[in-house]
Write an enzyme that holds these catalytic residues in place. Sequence first.
Site, mmCIF file in Angstrom:
data_model
loop_
_atom_site.group_PDB
_atom_site.id
_atom_site.type_symbol
_atom_site.label_atom_id
_atom_site.label_comp_id
_atom_site.label_asym_id
_atom_site.label_seq_id
_atom_site.Cartn_x
_atom_site.Cartn_y
_atom_site.Cartn_z
ATOM 1 N N PHE A 6 0.829 -1.200 0.000
ATOM 2 C CA PHE A 6 0.000 0.000 0.000
ATOM 3 C C PHE A 6 0.869 1.257 0.000
ATOM 4 O O PHE A 6 1.877 1.314 0.709
ATOM 5 C CB PHE A 6 -0.877 0.072 1.257
ATOM 6 C CG PHE A 6 -1.837 -1.059 1.439
ATOM 7 C CD1 PHE A 6 -3.140 -0.971 0.979
ATOM 8 C CD2 PHE A 6 -1.454 -2.215 2.113
ATOM 9 C CE1 PHE A 6 -4.042 -2.009 1.171
ATOM 10 C CE2 PHE A 6 -2.353 -3.258 2.320
ATOM 11 C CZ PHE A 6 -3.649 -3.151 1.839
ATOM 12 N N ASP A 7 0.451 2.246 -0.758
ATOM 13 C CA ASP A 7 0.888 3.603 -0.498
ATOM 14 C C ASP A 7 0.206 4.038 0.795
ATOM 15 O O ASP A 7 -0.719 3.378 1.275
ATOM 16 C CB ASP A 7 0.477 4.493 -1.682
ATOM 17 C CG ASP A 7 0.929 5.931 -1.521
ATOM 18 O OD1 ASP A 7 1.896 6.178 -0.782
ATOM 19 O OD2 ASP A 7 0.297 6.813 -2.139
ATOM 20 N N PHE A 8 0.624 5.168 1.359
ATOM 21 C CA PHE A 8 0.037 5.609 2.623
ATOM 22 C C PHE A 8 -0.985 6.737 2.434
ATOM 23 O O PHE A 8 -2.184 6.546 2.623
ATOM 24 C CB PHE A 8 1.139 6.031 3.606
ATOM 25 C CG PHE A 8 0.615 6.478 4.936
ATOM 26 C CD1 PHE A 8 0.102 5.561 5.829
ATOM 27 C CD2 PHE A 8 0.612 7.821 5.282
ATOM 28 C CE1 PHE A 8 -0.411 5.966 7.060
ATOM 29 C CE2 PHE A 8 0.117 8.247 6.500
ATOM 30 C CZ PHE A 8 -0.401 7.317 7.400
ATOM 31 N N PHE B 257 -1.351 -0.869 -4.206
ATOM 32 C CA PHE B 257 -2.339 0.196 -4.300
ATOM 33 C C PHE B 257 -1.670 1.557 -4.140
ATOM 34 O O PHE B 257 -0.896 1.766 -3.202
ATOM 35 C CB PHE B 257 -3.394 0.053 -3.197
ATOM 36 C CG PHE B 257 -4.216 -1.203 -3.273
ATOM 37 C CD1 PHE B 257 -5.324 -1.273 -4.108
ATOM 38 C CD2 PHE B 257 -3.890 -2.319 -2.514
ATOM 39 C CE1 PHE B 257 -6.090 -2.434 -4.178
ATOM 40 C CE2 PHE B 257 -4.658 -3.470 -2.571
ATOM 41 C CZ PHE B 257 -5.760 -3.535 -3.411
#
Length: 310
Positions: free
Chosen positions: A162-164, A281
């Site tokens: 994941f991106d944050f 993502f």
Amino acid sequence: MPFPIDEKFVVAVASSALFDLEESDKIYREKGEEEYRKYQHEHEQVVLEPGVAFPLIKRLLAINSQDPSEQPVEVVLLSRNDPDTGLRVFKSIEHYGLSISRAAFVAGSNPYVYMEAFNASLFLSSNPSDVREALKNGLPAAQVFPTKFIDDDDEIELRIAFDFDGIIADDSSENIFQQLGMQGFHENEKKRANEALPPGPLNKFIREVARLQQREWEKKQNDASYIPRIRVAIATARNAPAHERVVTTLRSLGIRVDEAFFLGGIDKGRVMKVFRPHIFFDDQVSHIEGVSSISPSAHVPFGVTNLKEQ
């Protein structure tokens, strides 16, 4: 007795994300609906090739055991097809041995409207307008991008990255960056290091992943020989001193990650090439384009960055 869908970790997937429908879609775009229906009928027994989301879905379903009390995962098909043209998809599901038995066929309408009915924590589709509409209505969704990823069928571990900002957390910090630049962003994040960020569009999904991951850790505690199947990573453009707020936010949500990359602008593809996620993502197309050739990737068109792009 009703099926306990509220007790499940549910992922909704469009047929365009689960399988490669490029040829079918081309027929629809160039020749219209009737030719598309004819094509699907004629090719009903031809098994579809796996799509971008296939490695993720296959490994999620593999977490379920034969014991009904040990089946935490449910995958539901949400399709723009009608049941007649969608039969080929279900035949392909059967061919690959995927335990998907529930579906909604909506004959050209946007299927995201049934996400809450199925308790879905994520909707994956290749249709950008369907994904954007879902997000506008506060529902977690992502658009899969084409990939050259070659899956290892013998590998059982599921890796999710994941991106944050704009994914797990909202885009409020990104707004600060857009307004005040990098120095202003770092000053703001350092000042608010102990303040958790509000939840982002995929917050529900990652919390469900974390709950599933906790089950795996508990199995490991009860059986030292058991190897947990889920590995989670965060890859963010943040770096120190903005890293501390990421940890604060994850703690507030009860989320543990196995690997975290604070890259400070380094191409995310460099670490994803090593981590090899089965899905990544991100809210920025430029980051997705840098990773999608390496690993299955999904764009979440959320927040200020995407408003500017539109």
